[in-house]
Design a protein around this motif. Structure first.
Motif, PDB file in Angstrom:
ATOM      1  N   PHE C 114      38.809  -1.801  30.621  1.00 15.85           N
ATOM      2  CA  PHE C 114      40.233  -2.163  30.733  1.00 15.85           C
ATOM      3  C   PHE C 114      41.052  -0.936  31.134  1.00 15.85           C
ATOM      4  N   GLU C 115      40.746   0.193  30.533  1.00 13.47           N
ATOM      5  CA  GLU C 115      41.458   1.428  30.880  1.00 13.47           C
ATOM      6  C   GLU C 115      41.123   1.855  32.306  1.00 13.47           C
ATOM      7  N   GLN C 117      40.191  -0.127  34.823  1.00 13.80           N
ATOM      8  CA  GLN C 117      40.892  -1.027  35.742  1.00 13.80           C
ATOM      9  C   GLN C 117      42.360  -0.623  35.872  1.00 13.80           C
ATOM     10  N   SER C 118      42.960  -0.239  34.743  1.00 15.73           N
ATOM     11  CA  SER C 118      44.365   0.162  34.757  1.00 15.73           C
ATOM     12  C   SER C 118      44.546   1.434  35.584  1.00 15.73           C
ATOM     13  N   GLN C 119      43.649   2.398  35.389  1.00 14.38           N
ATOM     14  CA  GLN C 119      43.739   3.658  36.138  1.00 14.38           C
ATOM     15  C   GLN C 119      43.581   3.417  37.641  1.00 14.38           C
ATOM     16  N   ALA C 121      44.131   0.639  39.316  1.00 17.12           N
ATOM     17  CA  ALA C 121      45.300  -0.079  39.825  1.00 17.12           C
ATOM     18  C   ALA C 121      46.470   0.883  40.027  1.00 17.12           C
ATOM     19  N   LEU C 122      46.703   1.754  39.060  1.00 15.37           N
ATOM     20  CA  LEU C 122      47.795   2.721  39.184  1.00 15.37           C
ATOM     21  C   LEU C 122      47.578   3.664  40.363  1.00 15.37           C
ATOM     22  N   LEU C 123      46.355   4.157  40.461  1.00 18.96           N
ATOM     23  CA  LEU C 123      46.025   5.144  41.483  1.00 18.96           C
ATOM     24  C   LEU C 123      46.192   4.568  42.892  1.00 18.96           C
ATOM     25  N   MET C 126      48.032  -0.773  43.328  1.00 18.19           N
ATOM     26  CA  MET C 126      47.808  -2.213  43.382  1.00 18.19           C
ATOM     27  C   MET C 126      48.074  -2.833  42.009  1.00 18.19           C
ATOM     28  N   SER C 248      50.202   5.990  47.928  1.00 13.11           N
ATOM     29  CA  SER C 248      49.110   5.054  47.660  1.00 13.11           C
ATOM     30  C   SER C 248      49.074   3.955  48.716  1.00 13.11           C
TER      31      SER C 248
END
Lengths: 125, 501, 449
Positions: C114-115, C117-119, C121-123, C126, C248
């Motif tokens: 989960f972390e 996926q979050s990283q 997406a942020l990077l 998206m 990005s």
């Protein structure tokens, strides 16, 4: 409005004039468990009798919903997209999947009525 | 009952752990890097990032503690018995981890001149040599990244071969109903259609039904052997003969190769292609879901179509062939970047040369012995789906739970509270409420005896009418049963700042 | 045999309990003709010392990056990996766990995913990311297929800026499907016209930023043009560290972002295992390949994590699945996530600035070497140079290697049939390079050319 007719794949249809409303039976929703997602056909799509028209998903299963009759999709039930649980709560009423105009109304006569469907369910498991 | 609540929400060693995003504090650093010198010219063409990424800042001690605590919420093979059927959770030797970290192997770039990586090419070549010798097959495609990827690779070679021989109309693939889901999915990715073949009451392919399905539009049969019910296909030679007589190939899903390595050569079974899950048969770590590796052995008919790149012996030592023009063959293309799962190759090779031909054979024998020991110890209280002997895993169905109100799922969750990882549940699909147990050769007799005693006790408890306690399980885990319906109906797939939620 | 617990007495007792005469009796279903009576004629088992010696010998035949001035990139970059990353990876509860199908005993892996996926997406800018693919190349191939599902179109256009392995992997993956891949020529100068190829039948355009030859591009105009004809823009990223400095892909309008994530956390390992990053917009999530971890609650109402939206996957949907992927790159995702957590916002920004500054420093030094002409007008930490019309960059790289310098990758290694690429050399600089490394390269090139 006509009485409900059923398929062996557990879809139902109710016909009003030239428009049929299609959903899945209470038996089907019970077998699926908690419904989490439905994918509905777009208006204007032509579907054949027995052809894939929609998809219904629980956590661990995905099932096709087949059109009981041939026709052209009029609309999908937007309420299901927002609130898939409705399929569990009101399978044979509020949780209809789509409406379609029938290209061959005689096809409805080939489907089971409630009594025949209940008898068919008795033969399953 | 004593009060079990605490002020912190922690319970001794069971410590609650927030997300990294809830731990960060702007300006903290977990890595010291030199101050970047200023750059005069704009080489970024005005594409400089305009907004922060949004990552949290943590120091090294926080990071180490975070991941240590998270690890403690996991069950691994190192923790205990993991009888997960079909997944082969065997011990992962630490020697493999040690040699994989030698800088002369780990700190290599895939595009270094080949003269500077002869040792790395030797690792690939040595492993390929072992895989070919063990299976008796003439060729192996080393680059597939996992089992499913290997399946696809093998099917692509089959398709390419058919196309090359004017047999491109062969598009139907026969797959038993008991197959792994990856089989039909891989077939679909090659433009094949899937036709399922039924099993007989003894859990094996119905040879007559198979024969009836064969025809000149069939590309291949995909069969797992030993199959997903843990049984060896007794009629495999007849199956291969029928498939070949119809002009089709025989693909074997090698997920269960660990049952027979060193005791049977694949080539002697009439198989044309098979992937080998290095993370199963050759003990490389599963890592919480990968990385794996799926080298795919190929018969001489399929070998020319193996994908790029591959290692050959040339005048200047080992050579990596990266282009079709240099290959002297008809490679169907490339399946992934670079040269395969090299780090996994090192570990698998370390295991193989540790075990040797004698140890590998003994491992298969012990794996089968252990599974049969479980079957013998449980067959009178559970309901075995098929007659033994089984191979490396034994299959039960849920008849023994009939009218108890306890499901296969409940039974498995109760096992968690007893300190075991559950068996595989509801797979294969050909029996009702499947419980598939694979002990592997790593487990001692005492471990198996204790497990058998616990499973027997649970079965008796279920039959005695303790459904409620099963429904409440697990009770002693970091989290109890999770709401999967909520997760799927309202997907939250990432952290967002609170204001954004 | 150290990995097998049974003694002969154990085996005998167990066979008795089973009721089998010997182990061979358990293999009775194997056709007699196929049974091997004894071990194959191959080397026998060995102790740790012997095995370690064999690997040390093979390792000794290689020139490892740490022992040479090293300037190779081309999709895989040598970053310093903090010591804590590997130490944490070796925790057995991470290393020896299976895919987290039983969430009650896998909250560690699930929270990590989960972390992660979050990283990602942020990077990438998206909305959602999956729990990983095999590598950047296969992620690119999956993105092409997903774009075709989303748009219900079949034509895929692959830019010459894409990594050649991403291109050929995608081309292979589409070979026997209804989809078609259109590959543009390699594009060292950054001149290709993608706009002219767009049409109502295009499912997606696939580009890389920074491109394979270094170029950094503002993709907003291309994104707008794609969207105007109903096509998706897929952007591949070579080095995730670049996203600490460069806008990005999501902010530039990408619909799917893929990347090779191996450069952070996992280390080079001769190119594998890789780590495919895959991110997209929320509205396309159900068309995504691969696993997804999601947040939920347990029966006591406490926050927890599970694998979710599994009906997309092969174990449920079989031949109708979005992909056949099962095992992915879990441990590499963990490594990536730990590395990125140690870096944080501050560290990632500094790492990216430092990489860029190093590349500028190298390029400035190389400009002074007679015959060397930088090609790219823009770059992050990697750029292509032209060594002179009659120069074979591959031969130069060999000569450099002979002097103990790993001086970039010749473009001809990927594109042997393009004579104009013969003199082109691709060089990368990262935080791991010293000034002395650069001077050694520059001096050697000055002598060779």
């Amino acid at each position: 409005m006509s009485e409900m007719r059923f398929t062996k794949d557990h879809e139902w249809i109710r016909v009003d004039g030239s428009v049929g409303t299609v959903g899945i039976s209470d038996y089907a929703q019970h077998a699926l468990g908690d419904v989490v997602f439905v994918d509905l056909p777009e208006a204007g799509r032509v579907v054949a009798k027995g052809g894939e028209a929609a998809v219904v998903e629980s956590v661990k299963a995905a099932s096709e919903v087949y059109s009981p009759v041939s026709g052209t999709i009029v609309e999908g039930n937007a309420a299901l997209v927002e609130h898939p649980a409705l399929v569990n709560e009101s399978p044979e009423d509020g949780a209809w999947f789509f409406k379609l105009t029938l290209s061959d109304p005689a096809e409805v006569e080939t489907l089971m009525d409630r009594g025949a469907y209940d008898a068919y369910l008795q033969t399953l498991d | 009952m004593a009060d079990t609540t605490t002020l912190s929400g922690n319970r001794g060693l069971a410590i609650e752990e927030p997300l990294i995003f809830e731990l960060g504090h702007p300006g903290r650093l977990g890595v010291d890097l030199p101050e970047p010198p200023p750059v005069d010219e704009d080489r970024l063409k005005g594409c400089r990032r305009q907004a922060p990424v949004g990552l949290p800042d943590l120091s090294e001690p926080q990071v180490v503690r975070h991941y240590t605590r998270l690890s403690q919420k996991n069950y691994g093979i190192d923790t205990g018995f993991y009888p997960l059927g079909s997944c082969t959770m065997k011990h992962n030797p630490r020697l493999a981890e040690k040699v994989a970290r030698l800088p002369g192997l780990a700190d290599l770039h895939p595009f270094q001149p080949q003269s500077t990586v002869q040792g790395a090419l030797e690792v690939i070549d040595s492993l390929a040599g072992w895989l070919k010798s063990l299976t008796g097959m003439p060729a192996v495609a080393m680059t597939p990244a996992a089992g499913a990827h290997g399946e696809w690779c093998g099917l692509m070679a089959i398709r390419a071969c058919h196309e090359d021989h004017g047999q491109g109309h062969r598009r139907r693939v026969l797959v038993p109903e008991s197959a792994h889901g990856t089989n039909p999915a891989s077939a679909a990715m090659c433009g094949f259609t899937v036709d399922s073949i039924p099993a007989k009451d003894n859990g094996r392919v119905d040879l007559d039904a198979l024969r009836a399905k064969l025809g000149d539009d069939v590309a291949c049969l995909m069969l797992t052997n030993p199959n997903t019910c843990g049984l060896f296909e007794r009629e495999i030679l007849e199956i291969a003969e029928a498939v070949h007589a119809a002009g089709a190939f025989f693909y074997c899903d090698g997920a269960n190769y660990n049952a027979i390595v060193g005791r049977v050569r694949i080539a002697d079974l009439g198989i044309d292609a098979m992937h080998i899950n290095l993370h199963k048969t050759f003990a490389t770590p599963h890592g919480g879901g990968g990385p794996g590796a799926g080298p795919t052995v190929l018969s001489s008919a399929l070998a020319p179509y193996a994908p790029l790149p591959f290692v050959v012996h040339g005048d200047k030592g080992l050579t990596l062939v990266e282009h079709a023009a240099d290959s002297g063959a008809k490679p169907f293309g490339r399946v992934k970047g670079y040269h395969g799962q090299f780090g996994v190759f090192i570990r698998a090779l370390a295991y193989i040369i540790s075990m040797g031909a004698d140890g590998l054979r003994l491992a298969s024998s012990d794996a089968v012995l252990n599974a049969n020991y479980l079957l013998a110890g449980l067959k009178d209280v559970l309901s075995p789906s098929f007659e033994g002997p089984c191979m490396h895993e034994c299959l039960f169905d849920d008849r023994f739970l009939k009218d108890t109100g306890v499901s296969t799922l409940d039974f498995a969750k109760a096992l968690i509270d007893e300190g075991y990882h559950p068996m595989t549940m509801y797979f294969p699909l050909v029996v009702h409420g499947a419980l598939l147990m694979e002990p592997t050769e790593s487990e001692s007799r005492e471990t198996l005896d204790q497990y058998i005693a616990v499973v027997r006790g649970l079965a008796e408890r279920a039959k005695a009418g303790a459904a409620e306690s099963f429904k409440a399980a697990p009770r002693f885990t970091p989290r109890r049963r999770l709401d999967e319906t909520l997760a799927a109906r309202t997907p939250v797939l990432r952290w967002k700042p609170e204001a954004a939620e | 045999m150290r990995y097998l617990p049974h003694t002969e007495a154990d085996r005998r007792a167990m066979l008795d309990a089973i009721g089998a005469a010997d182990v061979d009796a358990l293999f009775v279903d194997v056709p007699a003709a196929a049974r091997l009576a004894q071990p194959l004629d191959l080397p026998r088992s060995q102790g740790e010392m012997e095995v370690e010696r064999a690997f040390t010998r093979m390792a000794g035949k290689n020139l490892s990056a740490g022992c040479a001035p090293f300037f190779i990139g081309a999709g895989l970059y040598r970053h310093h990996i903090p010591a804590a990353v590997d130490q944490l990876l070796l925790r057995g509860e991470f290393l020896t766990a299976y895919t987290p199908y039983q969430p009650e005993v896998a909250q560690g892996t699930l929270q990590v995913l989960f972390e992660f996926q979050s990283q990602v997406a942020l990077l990438t800018g998206m909305e959602a990311a999956n729990a990983s693919m095999y590598d950047g190349a296969t992620a690119t191939a999956e993105a092409a297929a997903m774009a075709c599902r989303v748009t219900k179109r079949r034509r895929v256009i692959l830019s010459g800026s894409l990594h050649p392995h991403f291109r050929s992997t995608t081309e292979t993956a589409l070979e026997y499907t209804e989809m078609s891949a259109e590959l543009l020529d390699p594009d060292p100068l950054g001149f290709e016209d993608l706009f002219g190829r767009l049409g109502e039948d295009v499912a997606c355009v696939m580009v890389q930023n920074p491109g394979f030859f270094g170029h950094v591009r503002d993709l907003r105009p291309l994104a707008a043009a794609c969207h105007a004809v109903g096509a998706l823009l897929v952007v591949a990223v070579g080095d995730p560290a670049s996203l600490g400095l460069i806008e990005s892909p999501g902010a530039m309008g990408a619909d799917i972002v893929v990347a090779e994530g191996q450069s952070l956390g996992a280390g080079m390992n001769f190119g594998g295992p890789g780590l495919g990053l895959f991110a997209t917009r929320d509205k396309f999530v159900r068309q995504m390949p691969g696993r997804l971890a999601g947040r939920t609650v347990d029966v006591d109402g406490r926050r927890g994590f599970v694998l979710t939206l599994s009906t997309r996957e092969q174990h449920i949907r079989r031949e109708k699945a979005t992909s056949n992927i099962c095992t992915n790159s879990g441990l590499c995702a963990l490594a990536f996530s730990i590395h990125l957590t140690l870096l944080g916002e501050t560290g990632l920004g500094r790492l990216a600035e430092l990489n860029h500054a190093q590349a500028v420093r190298l390029e400035t030094k190389l400009r002074r070497v007679k015959g060397v002409k930088p090609i790219a007008d823009s770059y992050f930490n990697e750029f292509a140079v032209h060594l002179g019309d009659d120069v074979d960059a591959a031969a130069v790289v060999e000569t450099l290697a002979g002097r103990g310098i790993l001086g970039g990758v010749p473009a001809s290694r990927f594109y042997p049939t393009y004579p104009e690429l013969k003199p082109v050399l691709i060089l990368a600089a990262t935080e791991t390079n010293t000034e002395a490394d650069m001077d050694a390269l520059v001096a050697a090139l000055g002598e060779i050319l």
